[in-house]
Design an enzyme around this catalytic site. Structure first.
Site, short mmCIF file in Angstrom:
data_model
loop_
_atom_site.label_atom_id
_atom_site.label_comp_id
_atom_site.label_asym_id
_atom_site.label_seq_id
_atom_site.Cartn_x
_atom_site.Cartn_y
_atom_site.Cartn_z
N VAL A 185 0.79 -1.28 -0.09
CA VAL A 185 -0.13 -0.14 -0.26
C VAL A 185 0.97 1.22 0.11
CG1 VAL A 185 -1.99 1.27 1.17
CG2 VAL A 185 -1.82 -1.45 1.32
N VAL A 186 0.97 2.00 -1.10
CA VAL A 186 1.72 3.27 -1.24
C VAL A 186 0.84 4.24 -1.97
CG1 VAL A 186 3.97 1.88 -1.34
CG2 VAL A 186 2.68 2.45 -3.45
N VAL A 187 1.29 5.58 -1.53
CA VAL A 187 0.88 6.71 -2.19
C VAL A 187 2.03 7.45 -2.34
CG1 VAL A 187 -0.63 8.88 -2.10
CG2 VAL A 187 -1.49 6.70 -1.15
N SER A 207 -2.25 12.82 1.38
CA SER A 207 -3.52 13.48 2.04
C SER A 207 -4.43 14.21 1.14
CB SER A 207 -2.65 15.01 2.97
OG SER A 207 -1.76 14.51 3.76
N LYS A 251 -7.01 5.87 0.96
CA LYS A 251 -8.26 5.38 1.56
C LYS A 251 -9.15 5.16 0.46
CE LYS A 251 -11.89 6.91 4.73
NZ LYS A 251 -12.18 7.85 5.80
N GLU A 288 3.54 -0.93 9.16
CA GLU A 288 4.66 -0.11 10.11
C GLU A 288 4.01 0.55 11.22
OE1 GLU A 288 7.30 2.46 7.92
OE2 GLU A 288 7.67 0.69 6.44
N PRO A 289 4.44 0.61 12.34
CA PRO A 289 3.55 1.37 13.56
C PRO A 289 3.27 2.76 13.16
CG PRO A 289 5.62 -0.17 14.40
CD PRO A 289 5.51 -0.15 12.74
N ARG A 290 3.88 3.35 12.45
CA ARG A 290 3.69 4.68 12.34
C ARG A 290 2.61 4.88 11.43
NH1 ARG A 290 5.50 6.51 7.19
NH2 ARG A 290 7.19 4.84 6.27
N TYR A 350 -4.89 2.91 9.24
CA TYR A 350 -5.56 1.37 8.87
C TYR A 350 -6.86 1.27 9.86
CZ TYR A 350 -1.94 0.14 5.64
OH TYR A 350 -1.08 0.39 4.57
#
Length: 196
Positions: free
Chosen positions: A128-130, A136, A141, A164-166, A171
């Site tokens: 999943v990448v933007v 923003s 989404k 990743e936690p950040r 999600y």
């Protein structure tokens, strides 16, 4: 992370929590393949396909027209390692569902996600990448909402992803939960042999 919803009997690492939302109910494969007009309700997305298109973004669900070098540039821009494009091509052939957004002005991918799985019960969302330039704007989404809907339409009710936690906060509003019932995923790591 796991998408909340009813469960069958998947491996513990892919188990989901049940919810009271009837839209999260499992769909039998026969219903998923041939839903009647009365059963099928149009999904509600945070941004419509028309709104995306009016802003110059085109939704794509196949790899046709996807320039893998450009996709690789998006991967690198978000911190993923550069990948061999031949291996990306193989990964896409083994992908069950994908969605990417093309920016009409440049004809380049600016958002992407894909899912693999058994085609019946379980799916895992990957990559999943933007593009940071386009973050923003709701593209991540938009991609996730549609990818999840595509999987659910196939009757897949156990949907997981690695994150990743950040970015866990991205999600959670989409219905994903971390470590339900204290379940933790595990990853196989090959031990390095000592060479003598």
């Amino acid at each position: 992370m796991l998408l909340g919803g009813p469960i069958s009997t998947p491996p513990p690492s892919l188990r989901l929590r049940a919810t009271s939302n009837p839209q999260n109910a499992a769909v039998q494969p026969s219903q998923a393949a041939f839903p009647s007009a009365t059963q099928r309700q149009p999904p509600i997305y945070s941004i419509t396909d028309e709104d995306l298109q009016s802003k110059g973004f085109l939704l794509r669900r196949t790899p046709e027209g996807l320039n893998l070098d450009h996709l690789n540039s998006v991967f690198v821009a978000v911190g993923f390692p550069r990948r061999d494009t031949g291996k990306i091509e193989v990964a896409l052939r083994h992908t069950d569902a994908m969605l990417w957004v093309e920016y009409e002005k440049t004809r380049r991918p600016v958002a992407f996600a894909r899912a693999t799985g058994d085609g019946v019960f379980n799916a895992i969302i990957w990559d999943v990448v933007v593009d940071p330039t386009f973050q923003s704007l709701g593209l991540g989404k938009a991609v996730m909402e549609r990818l999840i809907e595509d999987l659910r339409r196939k009757g897949i009710c156990n949907i997981a992803l690695y994150s990743e936690p950040r970015v866990l906060g991205f999600y959670r509003p989409l219905g994903f939960v971390s470590d339900p019932d204290g379940i933790r995923g595990m990853v196989f790591v090959r031990k390095q042999r000592n060479k003598k």
